[in-house]
Design a protein around this motif. Sequence first.
Motif: not given
Length: 155
Positions: A102, A104-106, A142, A145
């Motif tokens: 669940r 996201g990556e940034a 990670r 969101g």
Amino acid sequence: DLVASFRSTLEEAQEAHLLLHIVDASDPAFRAQLAVTRQVLAEIGALEDASLLVVLNKIDRVDDIGRAALRAELPAAFTMSAKDPADVARLHARIVELFESRMGEATLFFPYAEGKRVAEVHAEARVIEETHDEAGTHLRVRAPGEVLARLRRET
């Protein structure tokens, strides 16, 4: 009556991202217990936003034929024995996997003057990689969101 007596506990379930329903696989009545629990969770709306992982514990008390039948009946269930450290480690890995699915990556950057923010990111996200250069700290993270969106706004 059960819902009323455990209202505050059940309200916590409404806020959860993951619900673990741990049942005794060796108990002949576990199917009825599973059905009642699902019904109550559905009634209070706890299954709307949360993932549910059924964990069939005490699988060591079930014979091979019973295990095969359980796997056929509940293919998404996680079978284990809490007495087996390897099974506990597998469950831990599965929980991490469910949460990370669940996420996201940034990639984020913080000048050295904002070192406190790096510590905050470590507390709020899973840091996959951390590198440093002459300008500051680069983090590959990670996170859910909404956390990523906030972190991006604040950098």
